[in-house]
Structures are given as structure tokens and as C-alpha cells.
Design an enzyme around this catalytic site. Structure first.
Site, short mmCIF file in Angstrom:
data_model
loop_
_atom_site.label_atom_id
_atom_site.label_comp_id
_atom_site.label_asym_id
_atom_site.label_seq_id
_atom_site.Cartn_x
_atom_site.Cartn_y
_atom_site.Cartn_z
CG HIS A 131 -2.25 -0.99 1.16
ND1 HIS A 131 -2.84 -1.29 0.22
CD2 HIS A 131 -2.41 -2.07 2.07
CE1 HIS A 131 -3.78 -2.18 0.44
NE2 HIS A 131 -3.51 -2.62 1.69
CG ASP A 167 -3.35 -8.48 0.96
OD1 ASP A 167 -4.42 -7.83 1.31
OD2 ASP A 167 -2.45 -8.42 1.64
CG HIS A 169 -6.91 -4.81 2.52
ND1 HIS A 169 -6.23 -5.96 3.27
CD2 HIS A 169 -7.70 -4.17 3.05
CE1 HIS A 169 -7.00 -5.88 4.37
NE2 HIS A 169 -7.85 -4.88 4.22
CG ASP A 256 -5.18 -9.80 3.89
OD1 ASP A 256 -5.09 -10.30 2.97
OD2 ASP A 256 -5.03 -8.85 4.22
#
Length: 393
Positions: A131, A167, A169, A256
Site C-alpha cells: 500500500h 491479498d 486488499h 487476510d
């Protein structure tokens, strides 16, 4: 090319420690401990390599010099630095620059070993901080180690690099860095940005004017389980990678998307994550002569999920996959109970889920996963010369 696998590891990587925070380095400590106990790191051809910090020349291939200066200064002024630092997501901690540069250096070392042919595959489970933006910290990430490693590969002469992010995200930072670079394909499967940070990763994000078709996004609805996730992965990822023909595969393997993760709402199992790692290795073998660089990423079920998922990743990268029914060694279970008192410690390397799936077909009544698949295919497949409605593409 060597058939060895490099695992970049040293306990100093645990110094990337945000304090009382979901991104707890105990997840990495327990991963390495579990892999050791199961003999994964002692396999023939596995070499442990100690990381060195990325220097400013490497880091500024991605990050602004002013941002590096702010990261260095932040521990002396933790509330007034700006640049996304000193927030609940990205708290300032002692030696923040040094710890973050070490994570980046570890992923660079993994990438360089694979590109130079001293290893066929390489893993940095402490990496995957996808990120971080060129000018700010974001989403628990200070320096974007996958992007720094990819930039270094370009400097070494790579012409086509595929980055696949599984991931939960969206891999927004890596996409942003290479948005206009036709040499880098970024692919991200993630929970819909309508429901989850960082709010990006829609299908119509397909790359900049100079690189149309080199950003691929597959946002999935909350609640998707293994069968739907695998269906989406196999409906998109092999096709776009085959069209792009990468020389090397870089992956971010955040854990995750698991059903026990407290920060998201997908419903994968450890068995489904293991199946994904096998699929990624097969694609690297098919398209990249086996050249595969794998990093960790998110994952906040610190005992129940992350160590098992990433030990499967390490096993897949180093040779024979671990049987799902493998017992978690008692010594590791005792360590986990010491490190995280009160946490339930798993007994086996499986969630007892069969991650089989039905291949996508452009017919019948579409469900929410199929709608996501069609949206992604319609957005990007024509830009890569593929037919969005032909399941053979």
C-alpha cells in the site's frame, strides 16, 4: 539457472514493529518457526540469505526523497511529520526507516537472486507492503518493497514483469507506481473496494495511457469462499499472464482473505490459499522458466492462519507441498501459546476444506462472483487481445 530456492530471512526483519497494532511481527516469527519445525527450511537446495537494507538509490526508484527524509525524521517528531505518518494505521516507531529499508532490501535480494539465476524461486515472508505510495505511508506500509524490487528488476534488464496480488486488499501502491509502465502487468484479486480499504481496484482501472491493459482488477463481493475465489482466479489470471508473457513472476501472498481474518470479509480456507500458491508456481513454471519471487503481505489472524498459510507458501516454493493433514508440531504449538496466550492454536495444517471449483462459463444465470468475473474480463481482455466471452481465453 540454479534450481535452489532462496528464503531471505533474519530475525532483524521482526523490527518492522508498529507496536500495539494489527500488523504484529509475531505472525512472521511464528511462520518461520513452523517452517523450521516441519523441516521446510532444511530441504536440499534451500538457502537462507540474510537481508541488507535497501539504500536510498534503490528506495528513490519508487519513493520521493522528501518522503524518505520524513521517515527518517519521524521518530523525533512522531505527530508532526505528515506524509501519512503518525496515524493509527501508520504509527511512528523507533528506527522506522532502518526497519522499513531492511524489508525492502530483503525483497530486492529475493528478486535479484531469481533474476541473476542463482535461485529459481525466492521468498520474503516479511515483505509484501503493497500500500505504500511514492510520497506517503498507507495501510500499515512505509516502503513499498514489491515495487522497489520490481523497479530494480527493470534496472537489471527485465522487459516484462507480472505482479499478482492475492491479498484481500487491493494492491494499490504497486499499481500506482507502474500505472503508466507497459513493462509491468499488475493483477489484483481482492474484496470489493465498496466494502474495504483502500477503496480502489475497480475493473475499469486498466492502466495509464501508455500502458492500457497492464492493470487487471478483480473485486469480489464479501462472503466469497474457496470455490468462488478459485473460479475467479482461474477465469482471469492464467489468461492475462499468458497474453502478457512475463519473464518473471512477483507475487504478494497476503493471508487476510481467510475466513478467520478480523479485518476483512472473504471466507477462504488455508487449503484454498495452498491451492493458490500451487497455481502461481505452475504459472511461473509455464511462462517464466520457474522464476518466481513471493512475498507475504496482510494477515491478522496471527496464530490461527498466517503461520500455516505462509508455511504452505514456503513449502510450495521450496519443493514438495505439505500434505494438508500434516500435524502442527507440539514444539511450535507451545511457542505459539507463549507468544499469544489465550489464542487457539491449530492442530493441523488444514481447515478440512476441499478447494475444488467449477470453471467459469459465459452462460447460465450469473451469481455475484460470475458478475465480477465478467466485469473484469470485459474491462481488460480486449486490451490484451483476448475475447472476454470465450472461456478458452
Amino acid at each position: 539457472m540454479s534450481d535452489d530456492t532462496v528464503v531471505v530471512w533474519d530475525e532483524t526483519l521482526l523490527s518492522y514493529n508498529l507496536g500495539d497494532h494489527p500488523l504484529d511481527p509475531v505472525r512472521v516469527e511464528l511462520t518461520v518457526a513452523l517452517a523450521r519445525e516441519l523441516g521446510v527450511l532444511r530441504r536440499p537446495g534451500v538457502r537462507l540469505v540474510e537481508p541488507k537494507p535497501a539504500d536510498d538509490e534503490l528506495l528513490t526508484r519508487v519513493h520521493d526523497p522528501a518522503y524518505l527524509a520524513a521517515v527518517r525524521a519521524a521518530p523525533q517528531d512522531p505527530l508532526g511529520t505528515g506524509f501519512g505518518l503518525g496515524t493509527p494505521d501508520n504509527p511512528v516507531f523507533a528506527q522506522m526507516h532502518e526497519a522499513s529499508a531492511l524489508v525492502a532490501g530483503a525483497t530486492v535480494a529475493a528478486a535479484e537472486a531469481v533474476w541473476r539465476g542463482t535461485a529459481r524461486r525466492a521468498v520474503n515472508v516479511a515483505g509484501g507492503l503493497h500500500h505504500a505510495m511514492p510520497d506517503r505511508a498507507a495501510g500499515f506500509c512505509v516502503y513499498n518493497d514489491p515495487a522497489v524490487a520490481i523497479a530494480h528488476l527493470l534496472d537489471l534488464g527485465a522487459r516484462r514483469i507480472a505482479y499478482v496480488d492475492v491479498d484481500v486488499h487491493h494492491g494499490d501502491g504497486v499499481q500506482q507506481v507502474f500505472w503508466d509502465d507497459p513493462r509491468v502487468l499488475t493483477v489484483s484479486l481482492h474484496e470489493t473496494p465498496l466494502a474495504l480499504f483502500p477503496g480502489t481496484g475497480f475493473p475499469d482501472e486498466t492502466g495509464g495511457a501508455q500502458a492500457q491493459g497492464t492493470a487487471v482488477n478483480v473485486p469480489l463481493p464479501p462472503g466469497v469462499e474457496d470455490a468462488g475465489w478459485q473460479r475467479a482466479f482461474h477465469a482471469i489470471v492464467p489468461s492475462v499472464l499468458r497474453a502478457f508473457q512475463p519473464e518473471i513472476l512477483v507475487t504478494q501472498c497476503g493471508a487476510d482473505a481467510h475466513r478467520l481474518d478480523p479485518l476483512a470479509d472473504l471466507r477462504l480456507s488455508v487449503d484454498g490459499q495452498r491451492a493458490t500458491y500451487l497455481a502461481l508456481r505452475a504459472l511461473a513454471d509455464e511462462l517464466c522458466a520457474g522464476r518466481w519471487v513471493a512475498t507475504g503481505g496482510g494477515g491478522y489472524a496471527l496464530v490461527e492462519v498466517v503461520p500455516r498459510a505462509w508455511t504452505h507458501l514456503l513449502a510450495v516454493a521450496t519443493g514438495e507441498p505439505l500434505a494438508p493433514a500434516t500435524l502442527c508440531p507440539s514444539a511450535w504449538r507451545e511457542l505459539a501459546q507463549v507468544r499469544r496466550p489465550g489464542q487457539e492454536v491449530p492442530l493441523r495444517m488444514t481447515d478440512d476444506v476441499n478447494p475444488s471449483y467449477e470453471s467459469w462459463q459465459p452462460s447460465g444465470e450469473p451469481n455475484s462472483v460470475d458478475r465480477a468475473i465478467v466485469a473484469a474480463r470485459k474491462a481488460v481482455f480486449p486490451l490484451l487481445g483476448l475475447d472476454p466471452y470465450d472461456p478458452r481465453d
